[in-house]
Write a protein that holds these residues in place. Structure first.
Motif, mmCIF file in Angstrom:
data_model
loop_
_atom_site.group_PDB
_atom_site.id
_atom_site.type_symbol
_atom_site.label_atom_id
_atom_site.label_comp_id
_atom_site.label_asym_id
_atom_site.label_seq_id
_atom_site.Cartn_x
_atom_site.Cartn_y
_atom_site.Cartn_z
ATOM 1 N N LEU A 264 7.610 110.299 -20.991
ATOM 2 C CA LEU A 264 8.605 111.171 -20.356
ATOM 3 C C LEU A 264 8.442 111.169 -18.835
ATOM 4 O O LEU A 264 8.057 112.181 -18.224
ATOM 5 N N PRO A 265 8.735 110.039 -18.204
ATOM 6 C CA PRO A 265 8.588 109.959 -16.735
ATOM 7 C C PRO A 265 9.443 111.008 -16.042
ATOM 8 O O PRO A 265 10.556 111.316 -16.477
ATOM 9 N N ALA A 266 8.926 111.541 -14.931
ATOM 10 C CA ALA A 266 9.612 112.644 -14.244
ATOM 11 C C ALA A 266 10.739 112.167 -13.345
ATOM 12 O O ALA A 266 11.678 112.920 -13.071
ATOM 13 N N THR A 267 10.661 110.920 -12.872
ATOM 14 C CA THR A 267 11.693 110.400 -11.972
ATOM 15 C C THR A 267 12.022 108.964 -12.342
ATOM 16 O O THR A 267 11.270 108.294 -13.064
ATOM 17 N N LYS A 268 13.126 108.489 -11.768
ATOM 18 C CA LYS A 268 13.509 107.088 -11.985
ATOM 19 C C LYS A 268 12.446 106.164 -11.407
ATOM 20 O O LYS A 268 12.147 105.104 -11.992
ATOM 21 N N HIS A 269 11.859 106.569 -10.293
ATOM 22 C CA HIS A 269 10.799 105.760 -9.688
ATOM 23 C C HIS A 269 9.602 105.666 -10.627
ATOM 24 O O HIS A 269 8.977 104.600 -10.770
ATOM 25 N N ASP A 270 9.273 106.773 -11.272
ATOM 26 C CA ASP A 270 8.159 106.758 -12.228
ATOM 27 C C ASP A 270 8.453 105.812 -13.391
ATOM 28 O O ASP A 270 7.557 105.102 -13.868
ATOM 29 N N LEU A 271 9.701 105.816 -13.863
ATOM 30 C CA LEU A 271 10.071 104.924 -14.949
ATOM 31 C C LEU A 271 9.919 103.469 -14.507
ATOM 32 O O LEU A 271 9.358 102.643 -15.234
#
Length: 412
Positions: A264-271
């Motif tokens: 469950l990444p918090a941001t698109k960057h994390d994904l």
């Protein structure tokens, strides 16, 4: 790796004449006219692009008839195949593993009325291995290389070696059909085979509830929110795969979708930074995948962790949950296995394990051969299966389990 044929066994692909693909209406109509001048059953096969394309459409259809020869049709290029369908109507079609090809043949209007399935026939005849190459070699003495079965048949132009492979798949089927039919008749299984072929022909397609739950490894997700994200990612991938006609797993593999749903990444960057989120479309379509995750995180329509079942638990817990049903199943299973050995037919073809489990879990109120037979028929068993197993199952159900003998009391 392709099998190396024995020197004494002919390997037809090396000597086969060149084969052309029919991809024009004029060529198609000429081929239909030639097939009309042939005689006997039609041998049929279809090549898809499973693993490469989303659709299960036929990208090549092979038809062979004695006295006419083999023809390889390009359905997307030709379009309307109604003249071929009309010619083949009412005649027997010979297919190997028919259930794999019937859907894509019907999609282009080719729908048989009578079939002979050489793969299923070989099973019923008791042959130990039923792959096309093996059965052809065992019964016809011809080595048939199976080196292009997993090819991308949407490729154009198709390589000549692939076309020879495709032609051989049907050219040998009539002789194989006759050899298997003889085995079946000699062993008294001709009528059994006819009933089984008809069952394959009329089997209803299975519609899956919650198809996203087919994600490999989905059982590892326990929380509803994680499941909601997995559902949105699966649906988004499926929609995109359909849109561009690509196999979903080639875009982003199941393991990557599960990794994102678990993390469950918090941001698109994390994904985008996730090493486990890979695949050829994992970065080029990052906005698409992130939007799916956001929908999963925001939805109030949360999926249940475990979908409702059909009321029948897995057999491994029957002994604790329903000892009587467990006993019925074990005794009946042994009886059916013994009957399968007598018939020299795989036990799963004598009666499906699911049918046996269902009737053992919820047997008729009055257990007789007739009532058990009726229950089996309602579950889809063919007449020959009912005749072969109903009496045995009924006897097993009413059989009183033997109590272990108590040790004798010592005499004083």
């Amino acid at each position: 790796m392709a099998e190396v044929p024995d020197e004494a066994t002919p390997a037809l692909p090396e000597t086969h004449e060149p084969v052309d693909v029919i991809d024009t209406v004029e060529g198609y109509r000429a081929a239909v006219a030639t097939l009309a001048a042939g005689h006997g059953a039609f041998a049929v096969d279809a090549e898809r692009a499973s693993g490469f394309r989303y659709s299960q459409r036929a990208y090549l259809i092979q038809v062979y008839r004695r006295g006419a020869g083999v023809f390889l049709f390009d359905p997307p290029a030709i379009g309307d195949l109604s003249e071929l369908a009309n010619l083949m109507a009412g005649e027997e079609w010979i297919l190997h593993a028919a259930s794999q090809d019937l859907a894509c043949l019907r999609e282009v209007g080719l729908d048989p009325e009578v079939i002979f399935d050489t793969e299923l026939g070989a099973r019923l005849a008791g042959l130990p291995r039923v792959g096309l190459g093996t059965v052809v070699e065992d019964l016809l003495g011809i080595h048939l290389a199976k080196e292009h079965s997993a090819a991308d048949w949407s490729t154009r132009p198709l390589p000549q070696s692939w076309l020879v492979y495709a032609a051989l798949d049907v050219e040998l089927l009539p002789d194989l059909r006759d050899a298997i039919a003889q085995l079946l008749e000699d062993s008294g299984k001709g009528e059994i085979a006819r009933q089984e072929f008809a069952a394959v022909l009329h089997r209803e397609p299975v519609s899956r509830q919650d198809p996203w739950r087919r994600l490999s490894g989905i059982h590892a997700l326990r929380q509803q929110r994680n499941l909601a994200v997995a559902r949105e990612l699966w649906q988004t991938r499926d929609d995109y795969a359909r849109e561009i006609d690509s196999a979903p797993g080639r875009l982003v593999p199941d393991a990557s979708l599960l990794a994102a749903a678990r993390t469950l990444p918090a941001t698109k960057h994390d994904l985008a930074a996730m090493k486990d989120f890979n695949g050829r479309a994992s970065r080029s379509q990052i906005d698409r995948w992130w939007a799916a995750i956001e929908r999963g995180l925001a939805t109030t329509d949360l999926p249940v962790a475990r979908p409702p079942g059909d009321g029948m638990p897995p057999p491994r817990i029957w002994a604790d949950k329903n000892p009587e049903a467990d006993g019925r199943l074990k005794r009946a299973r042994a009886a059916v296995m013994a009957r399968a050995e007598e018939l020299d037919i795989p036990v799963e073809n004598v009666l499906t394990p699911d049918s046996l489990r269902r009737v053992a879990w919820a047997p008729p109120a009055e257990i007789t051969a007739d009532t058990v037979g009726e229950a089996l028929a309602e579950l889809g068993a063919r007449l020959w299966q009912v005749e072969a197993t109903a009496q045995l199952i009924a006897q097993a159900f009413v059989e009183v389990p033997q109590e272990p003998e108590s040790p004798e009391e010592p005499t004083s």
